[in-house]
Design a protein around this motif. Structure first.
Motif, PDB file in Angstrom:
ATOM      1  N   UNK A 155      -4.461   7.040   0.757  1.00 53.15           N
ATOM      2  CA  UNK A 155      -4.051   6.207  -0.251  1.00 53.15           C
ATOM      3  C   UNK A 155      -3.765   6.559  -1.592  1.00 53.15           C
ATOM      4  N   UNK A 156      -4.891   7.531  -2.025  1.00 51.95           N
ATOM      5  CA  UNK A 156      -4.856   8.013  -3.354  1.00 51.95           C
ATOM      6  C   UNK A 156      -4.912   9.520  -3.599  1.00 51.95           C
ATOM      7  N   UNK A 157      -5.858  10.063  -2.946  1.00 52.58           N
ATOM      8  CA  UNK A 157      -5.901  11.690  -2.897  1.00 52.58           C
ATOM      9  C   UNK A 157      -4.939  12.496  -2.315  1.00 52.58           C
ATOM     10  N   UNK A 158      -4.503  12.165  -1.155  1.00 51.59           N
ATOM     11  CA  UNK A 158      -3.169  12.915  -0.565  1.00 51.59           C
ATOM     12  C   UNK A 158      -2.055  12.948  -1.431  1.00 51.59           C
ATOM     13  N   UNK A 159      -1.434  11.494  -1.807  1.00 52.64           N
ATOM     14  CA  UNK A 159      -0.357  11.441  -2.577  1.00 52.64           C
ATOM     15  C   UNK A 159      -0.522  12.269  -3.956  1.00 52.64           C
ATOM     16  N   UNK A 160      -1.565  12.138  -4.597  1.00 50.68           N
ATOM     17  CA  UNK A 160      -2.033  13.201  -5.768  1.00 50.68           C
ATOM     18  C   UNK A 160      -1.648  14.329  -5.528  1.00 50.68           C
ATOM     19  N   UNK A 161      -2.511  14.846  -4.481  1.00 48.97           N
ATOM     20  CA  UNK A 161      -2.221  16.485  -4.162  1.00 48.97           C
ATOM     21  C   UNK A 161      -0.892  16.903  -3.865  1.00 48.97           C
ATOM     22  N   UNK A 162      -0.045  15.926  -3.227  1.00 50.41           N
ATOM     23  CA  UNK A 162       1.065  16.488  -2.559  1.00 50.41           C
ATOM     24  C   UNK A 162       1.913  16.391  -4.010  1.00 50.41           C
ATOM     25  N   UNK A 163       1.900  15.481  -4.794  1.00 53.11           N
ATOM     26  CA  UNK A 163       2.721  15.264  -6.204  1.00 53.11           C
ATOM     27  C   UNK A 163       2.347  16.679  -7.061  1.00 53.11           C
ATOM     28  N   UNK A 164       0.821  17.048  -7.128  1.00 48.79           N
ATOM     29  CA  UNK A 164       0.352  18.463  -7.600  1.00 48.79           C
ATOM     30  C   UNK A 164       1.265  19.473  -7.143  1.00 48.79           C
ATOM     31  N   UNK A 165       1.321  19.714  -5.940  1.00 51.08           N
ATOM     32  CA  UNK A 165       2.097  20.916  -5.202  1.00 51.08           C
ATOM     33  C   UNK A 165       3.418  20.722  -5.593  1.00 51.08           C
ATOM     34  N   UNK A 166       4.171  19.586  -5.343  1.00 49.47           N
ATOM     35  CA  UNK A 166       5.541  19.590  -5.681  1.00 49.47           C
ATOM     36  C   UNK A 166       5.853  19.913  -7.247  1.00 49.47           C
ATOM     37  N   UNK A 180       0.694  -1.278   0.052  1.00 49.61           N
ATOM     38  CA  UNK A 180      -0.034  -0.050   0.079  1.00 49.61           C
ATOM     39  C   UNK A 180       0.924   1.252   0.111  1.00 49.61           C
ATOM     40  N   UNK A 181       1.982   1.208   0.821  1.00 48.78           N
ATOM     41  CA  UNK A 181       2.836   2.414   1.114  1.00 48.78           C
ATOM     42  C   UNK A 181       3.502   2.658  -0.397  1.00 48.78           C
ATOM     43  N   UNK A 182       3.934   1.707  -1.203  1.00 46.25           N
ATOM     44  CA  UNK A 182       4.579   1.717  -2.380  1.00 46.25           C
ATOM     45  C   UNK A 182       3.651   2.311  -3.587  1.00 46.25           C
ATOM     46  N   UNK A 183       2.336   1.815  -3.413  1.00 43.94           N
ATOM     47  CA  UNK A 183       1.278   2.310  -4.347  1.00 43.94           C
ATOM     48  C   UNK A 183       1.270   3.915  -4.162  1.00 43.94           C
ATOM     49  N   UNK A 184       1.179   4.238  -2.887  1.00 43.54           N
ATOM     50  CA  UNK A 184       0.954   5.692  -2.648  1.00 43.54           C
ATOM     51  C   UNK A 184       2.101   6.349  -3.185  1.00 43.54           C
ATOM     52  N   UNK A 185       3.076   5.803  -3.295  1.00 45.22           N
ATOM     53  CA  UNK A 185       4.575   6.611  -4.028  1.00 45.22           C
ATOM     54  C   UNK A 185       4.132   6.510  -5.570  1.00 45.22           C
ATOM     55  N   UNK A 186       3.652   5.396  -5.959  1.00 43.61           N
ATOM     56  CA  UNK A 186       3.304   5.515  -7.745  1.00 43.61           C
ATOM     57  C   UNK A 186       2.348   6.582  -8.045  1.00 43.61           C
ATOM     58  N   UNK A 187       1.359   6.731  -7.327  1.00 49.19           N
ATOM     59  CA  UNK A 187       0.418   7.769  -7.270  1.00 49.19           C
ATOM     60  C   UNK A 187       1.335   9.410  -7.532  1.00 49.19           C
ATOM     61  N   UNK A 188       1.879   9.386  -6.426  1.00 50.03           N
ATOM     62  CA  UNK A 188       2.738  10.675  -6.431  1.00 50.03           C
ATOM     63  C   UNK A 188       3.623  10.932  -7.478  1.00 50.03           C
TER      64      UNK A 188
END
Length: 392
Positions: free
Chosen positions: A147-158, A91-99
């Motif tokens: 798992x999905x929204x927070x990594x995506x939002x973080x990636x968008x900010x970065x 699950x942790x690695x999947x969140x990184x894939x979303x990011x």
């Protein structure tokens, strides 16, 4: 022809290996995310957990070079992990894939993933609550958001921060390039101005020196030689004074103390014509008193000076007429001399830049310039527009 796959980034390979080893460690001690009696567990046993773990670890190695492919395969691996006893590292690695898909993926992908994960989070919140009608159903939405929204939002900010920084860097480089171009143009313009000043100031005196020294060497007449030496000395002194004035201007422009001599104006045309007469030219001057802008006065003076120098070097014996007139907001400068010589060689060598310099002076002030034969006469004409507010 074989397609060469991109080489994974060294950090991503290390992250994949670390995730795989961590997942194996949790699997080895028997820690899972769901108990064996959970109704969602369709693949019971310890071994089914390893397949989604290994697939997700492989996707982690491709997070930069193939971010969209890694995310799509990771979604399938996460779905498979959901029907097993589960592994937290998967699950942790999947969140990184979303990011990574948002940060390193194409712009279209980076824009769509936050919207898709946001909709999934809303659906995972609303649907279970509507079906089960218990507060615990909200946990599904919370887990989906983490798992999905927070990594995506973080990636968008970065990604936005990186693009902003890159745009600022490009603007800084462009600004530095434009500044360098402006500096080079300013240096070129200043060199051209100095070349015109040096040519106009010195050429007249050196031409007279060359002509009279030739006469002194070719004629065996003490009186003629004495007169020629007198003219040579006078032009040498005047040329030295002009050179000192130019040096004073250069020193003043670099912060030196000496005060440069004032630039010549139309009031100095009388002395200029007198010097030309002393050099042997039959010059007449028609220049009534007038007020013109200082740059126009300097340009007109230099054009007359260069025209007299050319007449001394190239013109046939005969009268030279200098006329200045101000009409309809324009200063008209005209110098005429005899066209052609009795021999083919000028009495003093020329650099060939005199006409170029006069044309440049007129163009810089928005004026016009023309020089050429007019019947039996050679005519130099320049016209400068005048502005009442700039009159000196």
């Amino acid at each position: 022809m074989a397609v060469r796959l991109p080489r994974p980034h060294r950090f991503d390979v290390g992250a994949a290996l670390a995730g795989l080893l961590g997942g194996l460690l949790l699997w080895g001690v028997g820690l899972g995310t769901r108990p064996a009696d959970d109704p969602i567990v369709l693949l019971d046993g310890r071994w089914p957990v390893l397949l989604p773990l290994a697939v997700t670890a492989g996707c982690e190695a491709l997070r930069r070079v193939r971010p969209r492919t890694a995310l799509l395969v990771g979604v399938g691996a996460l779905a498979l992990d959901t029907v097993t006893r589960g592994n937290l590292v998967t699950v942790v690695m999947f969140t990184d894939l979303v990011y990574a898909a948002v940060v390193y993926g194409p712009p279209a992908t980076a824009r769509r993933i936050p919207w898709i994960t946001g909709l999934l989070t809303v659906a995972a919140t609303v649907v279970p609550v509507a079906v089960r009608r218990v507060p615990e159903a909200l946990l599904a939405g919370v887990v989906t958001g983490l798992v999905a929204l927070m990594p995506a939002a973080t990636g968008w900010i970065v990604r936005n921060h990186r693009e902003t920084a890159e745009a600022a860097r490009l603007r800084a480089e462009q600004t530095a390039l434009l500044a360098e171009m402006d500096r080079a143009q300013a240096v070129t313009a200043e060199r051209a101005r100095m070349a015109r000043e040096l040519h106009d100031m010195v050429a007249n005196h050196l031409s007279a020196i060359a002509i009279h020294s030739t006469a002194a060497l070719s004629l065996d007449d003490p009186e003629t030689s004495r007169q020629a030496l007198g003219v040579i000395r006078e032009n040498s002194v005047d040329g030295l004074a002009e050179m000192r004035r130019l040096i004073g201007i250069l020193r003043n422009s670099t912060g030196g103390d000496p005060e440069p001599a004032p630039a010549p104006t139309l009031d100095g045309l009388g002395a200029l014509v007198a010097g030309a007469r002393a050099n042997g030219l039959d010059v007449t001057l028609d220049a009534p008193a007038m007020r013109v802008p200082a740059p126009v006065g300097l340009a007109a003076y230099r054009i007359v000076q260069e025209s007299l120098t050319n007449a001394l070097k190239h013109a046939a014996p005969g009268p030279v007429a200098v006329a200045l007139a101000q009409r309809d907001g324009v200063l008209d400068v005209r110098v005429t001399s005899s066209y052609g010589r009795r021999d083919d060689d000028p009495r003093a060598p020329g650099s060939g830049t005199g006409l170029v310099g006069m044309r440049e002076r007129a163009a810089l002030l928005g004026g016009s310039f023309a020089a050429g034969p007019d019947g039996a006469r050679w005519t130099v004409r320049a016209a400068f527009p005048l502005t009442e507010g700039d009159l000196a």
